[in-house]
Design an enzyme around this catalytic site. Structure first.
Site, PDB file in Angstrom:
ATOM      1  N   HIS A   1      40.999  46.801  41.912  1.00  0.00           N
ATOM      2  CA  HIS A   1      41.476  46.923  40.535  1.00  0.00           C
ATOM      3  C   HIS A   1      42.817  47.646  40.613  1.00  0.00           C
ATOM      4  O   HIS A   1      43.023  48.475  41.515  1.00  0.00           O
ATOM      5  CB  HIS A   1      40.571  47.808  39.679  1.00  0.00           C
ATOM      6  CG  HIS A   1      39.168  47.323  39.525  1.00  0.00           C
ATOM      7  ND1 HIS A   1      38.188  47.617  40.424  1.00  0.00           N
ATOM      8  CD2 HIS A   1      38.581  46.590  38.552  1.00  0.00           C
ATOM      9  CE1 HIS A   1      37.041  47.070  40.008  1.00  0.00           C
ATOM     10  NE2 HIS A   1      37.259  46.439  38.877  1.00  0.00           N
TER      11      HIS A   1
ATOM     12  N   ASP B   1      42.519  51.277  41.240  1.00  0.00           N
ATOM     13  CA  ASP B   1      41.885  51.712  42.488  1.00  0.00           C
ATOM     14  C   ASP B   1      42.984  52.088  43.478  1.00  0.00           C
ATOM     15  O   ASP B   1      42.824  52.996  44.288  1.00  0.00           O
ATOM     16  CB  ASP B   1      41.083  50.586  43.153  1.00  0.00           C
ATOM     17  CG  ASP B   1      39.939  50.077  42.300  1.00  0.00           C
ATOM     18  OD1 ASP B   1      39.471  50.823  41.426  1.00  0.00           O
ATOM     19  OD2 ASP B   1      39.522  48.919  42.521  1.00  0.00           O
TER      20      ASP B   1
ATOM     21  N   GLU C   1      33.985  36.480  36.245  1.00  0.00           N
ATOM     22  CA  GLU C   1      32.773  37.041  36.856  1.00  0.00           C
ATOM     23  C   GLU C   1      31.743  37.287  35.759  1.00  0.00           C
ATOM     24  O   GLU C   1      31.882  38.220  34.974  1.00  0.00           O
ATOM     25  CB  GLU C   1      33.133  38.354  37.571  1.00  0.00           C
ATOM     26  CG  GLU C   1      31.958  38.979  38.290  1.00  0.00           C
ATOM     27  CD  GLU C   1      32.348  40.267  39.004  1.00  0.00           C
ATOM     28  OE1 GLU C   1      33.471  40.366  39.537  1.00  0.00           O
ATOM     29  OE2 GLU C   1      31.522  41.197  39.006  1.00  0.00           O
TER      30      GLU C   1
END
Ligand code: XLS
Ligand code: NI
Ligand code: NI
Length: 441
Positions: free
Chosen positions: A106, A109, A237
């Site tokens: 991400h 991150d 997702e």
């Protein structure tokens, strides 16, 4: 080739290699032999294993009842850029020691989010060249990037589906930056997981408007990425709930509808996560099959849930029989398209040794490798394929074949049924199928 940064974070652990199932070395693969060929492809090519930046390097074990338990040496610096560099060093060290080729991330991150969009963007721009150079030195690649559109409180009412345009625009800015980052790092795919794209109560929700906005948003993201030369796939997702009560991308079938309803079928596929499937009351293999049937099996987030509770526990995969059923779907449908297997999984809160991260990934990798070998044997050596084909043999010739080809009318079925006796009972033989799987495992 193991690549280390200035500091070695996982001291005492070297490259994880294949030693076979008689090995007692916990830091070796028992089943995953990267170069072993199964049905024309090496295991490395079948799986394209990836490390998830968020769980492996950012998740310190906090839960609603207490703070994190894990002390990660790459988190030591107070300077966000230094911390991001250390994290990137740890990433490359871990990935190369595991023998993986990929990671997923991400935006925040890679480097911690700042107080303003402008400052956050600056931080990301600063860290990209560093990470890029580490990737080049090691050969490590990005399987997919994504934007975190769920942690920051501004997204409490959703991101692209937010009732406030100001928030939608902010999400758009973040996705633009995340796409730029993914492209700059040579990312092969881009993921949309809509944790807060859903609702808590229908009373305060205009569902149609929110879903149309998601469709518009996904199209804008796709158009922008294509205009910047991005050639990879986009993946939705699916997940039914958590953190939203009801998430719009509930499961594979629902997400395929989203993709088709908003004209995204040429660019979008699905990233199927094991525990999201089970939260939707499906099996993992069911979700893979639904995606494969639509030509949209793009990637996999590997983990598992817990049968005794109903949330996303993100445990590492260890169920060989269940994974074997998934590998049967994979082998029979021609594999995953564009993506790979990303370990969206975390060690338990009380697994506090750094080496536990290795042990967890080794277990997950070997579960998939063993399952692939079993599925391959079942397909090649057992009567499984013949049994399955013969279950449908009434469609291979005669009227059945005409029906399949669309040559019969309802009146034809009526006439055929009258000319025949009551159909004979034919057993589904489920237990025999299950026994075959067990026999080869
Ligand atoms: C959460 C999701 C998330 C996505 C990436 O349940 O699995 O981790 O994979 O945003
Ligand atoms: Ni996931
Ligand atoms: Ni998840």
């Amino acid at each position: 080739m193991v690549v280390l940064g200035d500091k070695e974070f996982f001291k005492g652990i070297g490259a994880i290699t294949y030693e076979g199932k008689s090995s007692d070395n916990p830091f070796a693969y028992k089943y995953y032999n990267a170069d072993h060929v199964v049905q024309g492809k090496t295991m490395r090519e079948h799986f394209k294993f990836a490390m998830a930046y968020w769980h492996t390097l950012c998740g310190t074990g906090g839960d609603p009842f207490g703070p994190g338990t894990k002390i990660f040496p790459w988190n030591a610096s107070d300077d966000p850029i230094q911390a991001a560099k250390d994290k990137s060093d740890a990433a490359i060290e871990f990935i190369t020691k595991m023998g993986f080729d990929y990671y997923c991330f991400h935006d925040f991150d890679l480097v911690n989010e700042a107080d303003s969009l402008a400052e956050s963007e600056k931080r990301i721009e600063k860290i990209i060249p560093y990470i890029k150079q580490k990737q080049e030195a090691s050969g490590v690649k990005v399987l997919w990037g994504t934007a975190n559109l769920f942690s920051n409180p501004r997204y409490m009412n959703g991101a692209a589906s937010n009732p406030d345009f100001n928030v939608v625009a902010h999400a758009g800015a973040q996705v633009k930056i995340a796409l730029d980052t993914t492209i700059a790092l040579g990312g092969e795919n881009y993921v949309f997981w809509g944790g807060r794209e859903g609702y808590m109560s229908l009373l305060n929700t205009n569902m149609k408007k929110e879903q149309d906005h998601i469709g518009r948003f996904l199209n804008m993201a796709k158009d922008y990425a294509r205009s910047q030369g991005f050639k990879g796939s986009f993946f939705i997702e699916p997940k039914p709930m958590e953190p939203s009560k009801h998430q719009y991308d509930f499961d594979a079938a629902t997400s395929i509808n989203t993709i088709r309803a908003y004209g995204l079928e040429d660019d979008f596929k699905l990233n199927i996560e094991v525990n999201h499937a089970t939260l939707a009351q499906h099996t993992f293999q069911h979700e893979l099959q639904v995606a494969a049937n639509a030509g949209m099996l793009g990637s996999i987030d590997a983990n598992r849930g817990d049968y005794q509770n109903g949330w996303d526990t993100d445990q590492f995969p260890n169920n060989v029989l269940e994974t074997t059923e998934a590998m049967l779907v994979l082998l029979k449908s021609g594999g995953i398209h564009g993506g790979g297997i990303n370990f969206d999984a975390k060690t338990r809160r009380n697994s506090t040794d750094l080496e536990d991260i290795f042990l967890a990934h080794i277990g997950g990798v070997d579960t998939f490798a063993r399952a692939l070998l079993i599925a391959d044997e079942v397909l090649r050596k057992s009567p499984y394929e013949t049994m399955l084909a013969s279950r449908y043999e009434s469609f291979d010739s005669g009227k059945g074949a005409e029906f399949s080809r669309g040559e019969l009318s309802l009146e034809d079925l009526h006439a055929f049924a009258h000319a025949n006796k009551e159909p004979e009972q034919i057993s589904g033989k489920q237990e025999l199928y299950e026994n075959i799987l067990n026999q080869y495992s």
